[in-house]
Design an enzyme around this catalytic site. Structure first.
Site: not given
Length: 751
Positions: A19, A37
């Site tokens: 990320r 996520n």
């Protein structure tokens, strides 16, 4: 006109800095959106010009974070959204987990530098991690991978750590395992009696205690290690006695690759493996050893050492203080699983360790160190134990019709679970004869089912009626109303190699060679020297080593002299008399006359040869005789080897004749090394002969015997370009691969 796209990326993409990587890349492209996520992987919503978004997508998927492994990725236009900048948003789980789990990673070079830099705020902080390194699976309770799903939820980040966590330019941007000395995990040093030893930097004290000859139980990031000075013979002998481990070799932790290479010769592939993110134990030849280790005590009678490099902050700091190699063996009593809980460690290891170095981070999934060896000539990788850094993922595409749990074997147990689009294979668990190991095995099965919120629709077990794995699988299937299938042990071994190389769709036939110590055969005999053929969904048993008597049950595997007794004929009575009392001879002769149980085991054949040559009559650990046998070999020339095996008739290898021919050389005074080389050459030639007799050019080999690197090297030399050889490469050839093999057999074999 800007458009909005949804990007889904699956695989090992959580807990690897994905990320933060997406965030920074999106800002480089000046794109707006979000990344998060979820239960399937990483989800990105991004708005911008179509060509710019596709450039971003291509760069992201072609150059992802180093620790990630992308399985699949998709991009599709979606309903237009307007975003203010680009942001990482909290994970939302809306369904059941369907992603790869994240294994533990060795400490990275940047973090190593920080903890040894006196000017850095993390100086001597052993739990320093970043997005690229540190424990993952060991401390995870559930996924998606977020801090509050790990045991670090108990440690609230201080302002300094929070600032790093929120800074896109920082290496710890969105690092879920971020801590420091002010807000993180604490060490505590104590005596075995529980008395606390106050110290600002306990690791300095631990190093001093080890150098003074003490044994210290250290709670590492994946479980306890028992450590002592590898130069101190008395300390190593004491550890052996206290741990009840008389001869099995100890793993050695070297402070650095440079010091290791000054003691032992290594090659490039060994160096790379030692320093990899998995950081396993690597078994190295100790020929021309130049150090000062207590070699006889560390690896009795062996010409090899299992070594590793510091893979956690604790071990790295300790190694820096010591600057000498130390024993770093699993923290357990012999045959029990590795311990990770402080209370259990102090109770179970009270009479083993003089001191304990504990910490207050809970370990959910304790793991042993993985073990790997490379063959001398061909550098063929052989996994001896698959655990920390490698488990619990397995990178293979599988067609899933039903949710499946494969219960594996008995001695080197693992579990394989297929609850979604991915396959998960547990870390090595061990011998299920032992209560604590069996309990850990049951807990692991329950953990898998709880984590994925799935129960198996199909349970697969070994055909052996007495395996604890089979018994538990049968009970579980009944409890869950699951379908139950029994799969023969050696067919599972063969299927494991076919599965690793995805050979099931090959049109041409494949010969399966499965050699190990024991397995319940289709004829209710003890198999262990088997040959199979596979072609287009059908597996057939096409040959085996000739049967000989299976004497005294499990005792036969523990005493190689019994295997010798079973194979001995009237010519060998002098050698029998030297190894057995008159009473024992009478008992075993009586058993021979009455015994209806037979074996074709190549593992027991190795035992018999080791006993005949005076190398090993009693195993103190599994496979000791075979290891000591190969240990006698220094080098060989294939052209100078001869085969002891007569002609193979109707697929049956004449085991007793082979052994008798070897005995003739022994009686004629041939050197042991020459006899052993001829024996292993005989086995290699048997594989080639069986392939020729069956007119097959593709050969797949599995079973514990194929941990013998000399045999593997000889086979590769004999095969040349004429035959295609397949060995287990990402699984151990021993029974750790049985769970995977069971699953592969069930998925692909018709008969």
């Amino acid at each position: 006109m800007p458009k909005t796209f949804k990007i889904v990326i699956t695989g090992r993409v959580q807990g690897v800095g994905f990320r933060p990587h997406v965030f920074n890349l999106a800002n480089t492209f000046q794109l707006n959106g979000t990344v998060s996520n979820n239960e399937e992987g990483v989800i990105i919503f991004i708005t911008g010009d179509e060509d710019v978004v596709h450039s971003f997508y291509r760069l992201l998927t072609e150059h992802p974070p180093v620790a990630s492994k992308i399985w699949e990725h998709h991009i599709a236009e979606t309903k237009h959204k307007t975003f203010q900048g680009f942001s990482i948003v909290p994970s939302k789980k809306s369904g059941k987990l369907n992603l790869q789990l994240t294994p533990d990673f060795a400490i990275c070079e940047d973090c190593k530098t920080e903890i040894t830099d006196q000017t850095n705020r993390r100086y001597q902080y052993p739990f320093t991690t970043c997005v690229n390194c540190g424990p993952r699976w060991a401390i995870t309770n559930t996924f998606p991978f977020e801090r509050d799903h790990t045991n670090l939820v108990s440690f609230q980040m201080c302002p300094s750590c929070s600032k790093e966590y929120g800074d896109p330019k920082d290496r710890r941007f969105h690092s879920q395992t971020n801590t420091c000395p002010d807000c993180g995990i604490q060490l505590q040093l104590s005596k075995a009696d529980g008395a606390i030893i106050s110290a600002e930097y306990p690791i300095e004290n631990v190093a001093k205690l080890i150098k003074e000859g003490n044994i210290v139980a250290i709670k590492n990031t994946s479980g306890y290690l028992l450590c002592s000075d590898a130069n101190n013979a008395d300390a190593v002998r004491s550890l052996r006695k206290r741990k009840n481990r008389p001869t099995k070799p100890f793993a050695i932790l070297y402070p650095s690759l440079e010091i290791l290479k000054s003691h032992l010769k290594t090659n490039t592939v060994e160096d790379e493996t030692l320093a990899s993110p998995e950081s396993p134990i690597v078994i190295l030849q100790k020929k021309d050893f130049k150090g000062e280790l207590a070699l006889s005590e560390l690896a009795p009678g062996l010409n090899q050492l299992g070594v590793m490099l510091p893979y956690s902050g604790i071990l790295h700091l300790l190694a820096k203080e010591l600057e000498i190699p130390i024993v770093a063996t699993s923290g357990n009593i012999h045959a029990s699983p590795i311990i990770s809980d402080e209370k259990i460690a102090h109770r179970e290891l009270f009479n083993v360790a003089d001191y304990f170095l504990d910490h207050n981070l809970k370990i959910t999934n304790p793991q042993d160190d993985s073990v790997i060896k490379f063959s001398s000539r061909n550098k063929e990788k052989i996994i001896f134990r698959r655990s920390r850094g490698l488990a619990p993922n397995f990178d293979i595409k599988i067609k899933k019709d039903k949710k499946i749990l494969a219960m594996g074997g008995h001695l080197k147990s693992t579990l394989a679970f297929l609850p979604n689009n991915y396959l998960y294979i547990s870390q090595y668990l061990g011998n299920l004869d032992h209560f604590d190991v069996f309990d850990r095995y049951i807990q692991t099965a329950e953990k898998f089912m709880e984590l994925f919120e799935e129960h198996p629709e199909v349970v697969l077990v070994d055909k052996h009626p007495s395996y604890n794995s089979s018994r538990h699988g049968i009970e579980l299937a009944k409890k869950l109303n699951s379908e139950l299938y029994q799969i023969q042990h050696h067919k599972a071994h063969f299927a494991s190699v076919l599965g690793e190389y995805q050979l099931f769709k090959k049109k041409s036939p494949i010969l399966g060679v499965v050699w190990d110590g024991t397995g319940y055969g289709d004829d209710a005999q003890i198999w262990g020297g088997e040959f199979f053929s596979y072609q287009e969904g059908t597996m057939e048993h096409v040959g085996q080593f000739g049967y000989y008597d299976w004497l005294a049950g499990d005792k036969m595997a523990k005493e190689p002299r019994i295997s010798f007794f079973s194979l001995a004929n009237e010519k060998m009575q002098d050698e029998i008399s030297a190894k057995f009392s008159k009473q024992e001879i009478a008992i075993y002769n009586h058993l021979k006359k009455k015994e209806v149980l037979k074996t074709s085991s190549v593992g027991r054949l190795f035992d018999a040869v080791a006993s005949l040559l005076g190398i090993c009559d009693y195993n103190t650990y599994e496979g000791e005789a075979a290891i000591l046998l190969e240990n006698q070999i220094t080098d060989y020339k294939l052209s100078q080897c001869k085969s002891y095996c007569p002609e193979i008739t109707n697929g049956i290898v004449p085991t007793k004749e082979l052994f008798n021919n070897l005995y003739v050389d022994f009686k004629n005074g041939r050197p042991k090394e020459e006899i052993i080389l001829n024996f292993i050459f005989s086995l290699a030639m048997i594989v080639i002969k069986m392939a020729n007799q069956n007119k097959i050019k593709k050969i797949a080999m599995s079973g514990g015997v194929f941990q013998n690197t000399t045999l593997v090297d000889m086979l590769k030399e004999l095969a040349g370009a004429e035959y295609e050889l397949y060995f287990n490469r990402n699984l151990s050839p021993n029974d750790e691969n049985i769970s995977f093999g069971q699953l592969m057999y069930h998925q692909h074999i018709k008969n």
